[in-house]
Each structure stands twice: as structure tokens, then as C-alpha cells.
Design an enzyme around this catalytic site. Sequence first.
Site, mmCIF file in Angstrom:
data_model
loop_
_atom_site.group_PDB
_atom_site.id
_atom_site.type_symbol
_atom_site.label_atom_id
_atom_site.label_comp_id
_atom_site.label_asym_id
_atom_site.label_seq_id
_atom_site.Cartn_x
_atom_site.Cartn_y
_atom_site.Cartn_z
ATOM 1 N N GLY A 147 -0.505 5.545 -0.477
ATOM 2 C CA GLY A 147 -0.609 5.459 -1.927
ATOM 3 C C GLY A 147 -2.051 5.269 -2.350
ATOM 4 C CB CYS B 173 -4.901 -2.202 -0.035
ATOM 5 S SG CYS B 173 -5.664 -1.484 -1.484
ATOM 6 C CG LEU B 174 -6.031 3.827 1.645
ATOM 7 C CD1 LEU B 174 -5.996 5.212 1.007
ATOM 8 C CD2 LEU B 174 -6.231 3.935 3.149
ATOM 9 C CD GLN C 9 -6.504 2.043 -4.124
ATOM 10 O OE1 GLN C 9 -5.487 2.652 -4.405
ATOM 11 N NE2 GLN C 9 -6.732 1.567 -2.911
ATOM 12 C CG HIS D 242 -0.089 -1.910 -3.308
ATOM 13 N ND1 HIS D 242 -0.370 -2.773 -2.267
ATOM 14 C CD2 HIS D 242 -1.233 -1.188 -3.501
ATOM 15 C CE1 HIS D 242 -1.629 -2.595 -1.874
ATOM 16 N NE2 HIS D 242 -2.166 -1.632 -2.599
ATOM 17 C CD GLU D 243 -1.063 2.510 -4.524
ATOM 18 O OE1 GLU D 243 -2.173 2.425 -5.089
ATOM 19 O OE2 GLU D 243 -0.911 2.331 -3.301
ATOM 20 C CG HIS E 72 -4.677 -0.591 -6.808
ATOM 21 N ND1 HIS E 72 -5.730 -1.379 -6.395
ATOM 22 C CD2 HIS E 72 -4.000 -0.256 -5.691
ATOM 23 C CE1 HIS E 72 -5.689 -1.502 -5.065
ATOM 24 N NE2 HIS E 72 -4.643 -0.838 -4.610
HETATM 25 NI NI NI Z 1 -3.994 -0.582 -2.652
#
Ligand code: NI
Length: 167
Positions: free
Chosen positions: A46, A91-92, A51, A133-134, A137
Site C-alpha cells: 500500500g 510501512c514503506l 508518502q 493504515h493508508e 497517512h
Molecule cells: Ni505506511
Amino acid sequence: MALLPILHYPDPRLHTRASPVAEVDDRIRKLVDDMAETMRAAVGIGLAATQVNVHQRVIVLDVSEDQQHLQVFINPRLVSSEGLSEREEGCLSVPGIYDRVTRAERIVVQALDREGKPFTLQAEGLLATCLQHEMDHLEGKVFVEYLSQLKQNRIKTKLRKRVRETL
Ligand code: NI
């Protein structure tokens, strides 16, 4: 398509609240395609526009086994949620850090797709976790903020150290 640089926690830009997309046009479709390519290259499931330092409400996801089922959410809105489920998240933007977070088990989300068409999705399990989660963000929230202050400080120290080592 192009790979976009991913912001890493504790970059303060990750705490920006994203604005709604006014119109799903070619510029947004290019953003979606670039985000999908960036997510796949980073082997993530995701990615939120926040991000990649674009503060508009766009999310790409692919929680499928074969990584061939891209899902796009533009201006996602949580309609309802129920139950609780705890799952390990990563998370990236927080590379190498994994920890358990409790979120709603089942959710209903409304959003626009890549063509700007509205849809409603019921999600549970990994998809529900990933979507929440996204969506966080887009509100400027990173999953580590659910952890204790002690853990957050440790993660910040670790990631700052890693940045210095790669410079
Ligand atoms: Ni993330």
C-alpha cells in the site's frame, strides 16, 4: 511511468493533511500509475500520496498474493467500521520496523476509482487494516504513532542513525 522518492519517518512532511482531489484527470491518473510502480518496486502492499510528498487524497493498494490486483482509492471516506483486530504492520516510510496495531476488523469505504467513478467497498482482514493504515497517512498519521512514546523514540533514533550511515 516513474519511480517517486518515498519520505521516511520522522520526516515532518509525513504529518501533512492531504487535500481532496477536485477532479480525477490525467495528472491524477499519472500520479496513480507512478505510485503503483513505486509501491511495487519497493515491494509494498500500500502507498498513500502523502508518502511521495503529494498532499492529495490518493491511495494505491495491492494485497493480493500475485500482486496483480491494484486497487485505487481517491478521496476515500470511512462510512462505517466494526469490531477490532490486531495485526502486525510495516510501512514503506518506516523501513525495517514492524509492530502490532489494533484497528477496526471490518470497514465500509466510499471512494472514486482511477476513472473518477464512485464505488463502495466492504473490507475485512488484511485489506481493512491496510486501508485504515493508508487513510491515516492522508491525515498525516504514521502507524508508529499508535505505539508507546518509548517505542516511538527508539524508532526515531534508529531511523535517524540509518540516514546518517547512508549519507
Ligand atoms: Ni505506511
